[in-house]
Design an enzyme around this catalytic site. Structure first.
Site, PDB file in Angstrom:
ATOM      1  N   CYS A 113       0.818  -1.223   0.000  1.00  0.00           N
ATOM      2  CA  CYS A 113       0.000   0.000   0.000  1.00  0.00           C
ATOM      3  C   CYS A 113       0.849   1.269   0.000  1.00  0.00           C
ATOM      4  CB  CYS A 113      -0.931   0.016   1.211  1.00  0.00           C
ATOM      5  SG  CYS A 113      -2.110  -1.337   1.188  1.00  0.00           S
ATOM      6  N   HIS A 250      -3.499   7.537   2.023  1.00  0.00           N
ATOM      7  CA  HIS A 250      -3.873   6.200   1.577  1.00  0.00           C
ATOM      8  C   HIS A 250      -5.264   5.901   2.128  1.00  0.00           C
ATOM      9  CE1 HIS A 250      -3.948   2.008   0.815  1.00  0.00           C
ATOM     10  NE2 HIS A 250      -3.707   1.635   2.051  1.00  0.00           N
ATOM     11  N   ASN A 280     -10.012   0.146  -0.247  1.00  0.00           N
ATOM     12  CA  ASN A 280      -8.547   0.174  -0.216  1.00  0.00           C
ATOM     13  C   ASN A 280      -8.011  -0.423  -1.516  1.00  0.00           C
ATOM     14  OD1 ASN A 280      -5.825  -0.189   0.241  1.00  0.00           O
ATOM     15  ND2 ASN A 280      -6.079  -1.020   2.309  1.00  0.00           N
TER      16      ASN A 280
HETATM   17  O1  UT7 Z   1      -3.728  -0.739   3.661  1.00  0.00           O
HETATM   18  C1  UT7 Z   1      -3.114  -0.903   4.893  1.00  0.00           C
HETATM   19  C2  UT7 Z   1      -3.521  -2.116   5.542  1.00  0.00           C
HETATM   20  N1  UT7 Z   1      -4.804  -2.226   6.103  1.00  0.00           N
HETATM   21  C3  UT7 Z   1      -5.360  -1.417   6.995  1.00  0.00           C
HETATM   22  O2  UT7 Z   1      -4.914  -0.340   7.244  1.00  0.00           O
HETATM   23  C4  UT7 Z   1      -6.531  -1.940   7.731  1.00  0.00           C
HETATM   24  C5  UT7 Z   1      -6.383  -1.717   9.179  1.00  0.00           C
HETATM   25  N2  UT7 Z   1      -7.418  -2.285   9.997  1.00  0.00           N
HETATM   26  C6  UT7 Z   1      -8.723  -1.940   9.930  1.00  0.00           C
HETATM   27  O3  UT7 Z   1      -9.117  -1.146   9.103  1.00  0.00           O
HETATM   28  C7  UT7 Z   1      -9.663  -2.516  10.969  1.00  0.00           C
HETATM   29  O4  UT7 Z   1      -8.912  -3.159  11.954  1.00  0.00           O
HETATM   30  C8  UT7 Z   1     -10.705  -3.497  10.392  1.00  0.00           C
HETATM   31  C9  UT7 Z   1     -11.719  -2.735   9.582  1.00  0.00           C
HETATM   32  C10 UT7 Z   1      -9.999  -4.549   9.550  1.00  0.00           C
HETATM   33  C11 UT7 Z   1     -11.451  -4.193  11.517  1.00  0.00           C
HETATM   34  O5  UT7 Z   1     -12.040  -3.255  12.395  1.00  0.00           O
HETATM   35  P1  UT7 Z   1     -11.836  -3.408  13.974  1.00  0.00           P
HETATM   36  O6  UT7 Z   1     -12.644  -2.344  14.579  1.00  0.00           O
HETATM   37  O7  UT7 Z   1     -10.350  -3.374  14.229  1.00  0.00           O
HETATM   38  O8  UT7 Z   1     -12.465  -4.809  14.272  1.00  0.00           O
HETATM   39  P2  UT7 Z   1     -11.772  -6.124  14.872  1.00  0.00           P
HETATM   40  O9  UT7 Z   1     -10.811  -6.694  13.895  1.00  0.00           O
HETATM   41  O10 UT7 Z   1     -11.249  -5.821  16.255  1.00  0.00           O
HETATM   42  O11 UT7 Z   1     -13.012  -7.081  14.960  1.00  0.00           O
HETATM   43  C12 UT7 Z   1     -14.133  -6.786  15.786  1.00  0.00           C
HETATM   44  C13 UT7 Z   1     -15.211  -7.813  15.512  1.00  0.00           C
HETATM   45  C14 UT7 Z   1     -14.709  -9.247  15.528  1.00  0.00           C
HETATM   46  O12 UT7 Z   1     -15.710 -10.046  16.136  1.00  0.00           O
HETATM   47  P3  UT7 Z   1     -15.545 -10.547  17.654  1.00  0.00           P
HETATM   48  O13 UT7 Z   1     -14.281 -11.315  17.681  1.00  0.00           O
HETATM   49  O14 UT7 Z   1     -15.481  -9.279  18.468  1.00  0.00           O
HETATM   50  O15 UT7 Z   1     -16.779 -11.342  17.852  1.00  0.00           O
HETATM   51  C15 UT7 Z   1     -14.631  -9.614  14.067  1.00  0.00           C
HETATM   52  O16 UT7 Z   1     -14.798 -10.993  13.843  1.00  0.00           O
HETATM   53  O17 UT7 Z   1     -15.765  -7.605  14.212  1.00  0.00           O
HETATM   54  C16 UT7 Z   1     -15.785  -8.850  13.506  1.00  0.00           C
HETATM   55  N3  UT7 Z   1     -15.644  -8.584  12.090  1.00  0.00           N
HETATM   56  C17 UT7 Z   1     -16.700  -8.377  11.273  1.00  0.00           C
HETATM   57  N4  UT7 Z   1     -18.017  -8.330  11.528  1.00  0.00           N
HETATM   58  C18 UT7 Z   1     -18.844  -8.088  10.486  1.00  0.00           C
HETATM   59  C19 UT7 Z   1     -14.516  -8.516  11.342  1.00  0.00           C
HETATM   60  N5  UT7 Z   1     -14.823  -8.260  10.062  1.00  0.00           N
HETATM   61  C20 UT7 Z   1     -16.173  -8.166   9.991  1.00  0.00           C
HETATM   62  C21 UT7 Z   1     -17.077  -7.920   8.951  1.00  0.00           C
HETATM   63  N6  UT7 Z   1     -18.392  -7.889   9.248  1.00  0.00           N
HETATM   64  N7  UT7 Z   1     -16.677  -7.692   7.684  1.00  0.00           N
END
Ligand code: UT7
Length: 323
Positions: A113, A250, A280
């Protein structure tokens, strides 16, 4: 002194739109969750048979048009990509052929990225030394080809697209009023590889692999790392954050954009955000957002731009550019 001035910018999105509701049909997710946690509403997918080089060529043509240049004048092509059509040759060489550009320098930069920021810095080395007179710097990706469509934590985040800029040497006074790349800051920390990577490759599995990410850990690193790179790039360029007209980050997650802007003191009205419509697109996201800002009349000649990115590696970086 010679500076590398950006004389044209162009962006291209493939035709196939994928909404959050479309993805909710294949993984356990919802439009509401994706919007709340990421700001993403839609992304675009390159149809079968359309490769990264095809997207790159479209964006390159638009950037050349905007610069008033033709493919015949291009002597350097750098494509930032992590999703090449083939393991080799470089996408840049394919773009050269498809554009009908003459024999010159063409190669890819792989910093995921952060690739576009890295590629800009590399191109600056050629243009500001007078080695290249008309350079294309392109970020182009088909990230959807790397998705595990059973992993809701990643497959909702990425899209395909391309963006390009034309760089040309321009005489400057060595002051902040000069057009061109005024400063940049690049970083990599290979110890964080496991946070964001693709689990395949030519020398390991012999397959392309799928993207794997510990999203929340990447998130935490993103805001801190990017903010530090911005401060460092601004210092190298000799500009104050208050001087920046447009922040073109980004486009990974609206919450990251806002977190970074808050941390370094950039007003939200000066942030170009396209994450809701593009998702992204990895190395393509900055030039795509930049092209959007130019085409809707917000970004104007003479203004000061700050670009930044972070991605797999981990890699990250920022650059300050006077248009
Ligand atoms: O390009 C550079 C690289 N990438 C990034 O910069 C991405 C960086 N990270 C992020 O943008 C965020 O961390 C995410 C959008 C990927 C995730 O958001 P988060 O607020 O950090 O959520 P989390 O990973 O802590 O997950 C929270 C919950 C989990 O469920 P439990 O374990 O709390 O029951 C996940 O399983 O959300 C769940 N979850 C989803 N739920 C519905 C993860 N993905 C999804 C989804 N839909 N698509």
């Amino acid at each position: 002194m010679l500076r590398s001035a950006v004389t044209g910018v162009g962006g291209y999105l493939p035709t196939e739109e994928v909404t959050n509701d479309d993805l909710a049909k294949i993984v356990d997710t919802s439009d509401a969750w994706i919007i709340e946690r990421t700001g993403i509403r839609r992304r675009y997918r390159a149809p079968e048979g359309v490769g990264t080089s095809d997207l790159a060529v479209e964006a390159a043509r638009k950037a050349l048009d905007a610069a008033g240049r033709t493919a015949a004048e291009v002597d350097l092509i750098i494509v930032a990509t992590t999703t090449p059509d083939l393991t080799f040759p470089a996408v840049a060489a394919m773009v050269q052929r498809k554009l009908g550009a003459p024999v010159g320098i063409a190669f890819d930069v792989q910093a995921v990225c952060s690739g576009f920021v890295y590629a800009l810095a590399v191109a600056d080395g050629f243009v500001a030394r007078g080695t290249a007179k008309c350079a294309l710097v392109i970020g182009a990706e088909t990230m959807t080809r790397l998705m595990d469509w059973t992993d809701r934590g990643t497959c909702v985040l990425f899209g395909d697209g391309a963006g390009a800029v034309v760089l040309e040497p321009m005489e400057g006074q060595g002051t902040l009023d000069d057009r061109g790349i005024l400063g940049f800051s690049l970083r990599a920390d290979g110890t964080k590889q496991d946070l964001l990577y693709v689990d395949g490759g030519p020398s390991t599995t012999g397959t392309v692999g799928k993207l794997r990410m510990h999203g929340n850990q990447v998130f935490r690193h993103a805001v801190v790392n990017i903010s530090e790179a911005i401060t460092s790039a601004a210092k190298t360029a000799g500009v104050e954050i208050a001087d920046i007209d447009w922040f073109v980050p980004h486009q990974a997650n609206q919450r990251i954009l806002e977190g970074v802007a808050r941390r370094v003191g950039i007003d939200e009205n000066r942030v170009i955000s396209t994450v809701s419509d593009h998702a992204n697109t990895s190395a393509a996201s900055i030039p795509l957002a930049w092209a959007q800002g130019v085409s809707d009349g917000r970004i104007k000649p003479g203004q000061l731009l700050l670009v930044e990115a972070m991605g797999g590696g981990l890699t990250w970086g920022a650059a300050v550019i006077r248009l």
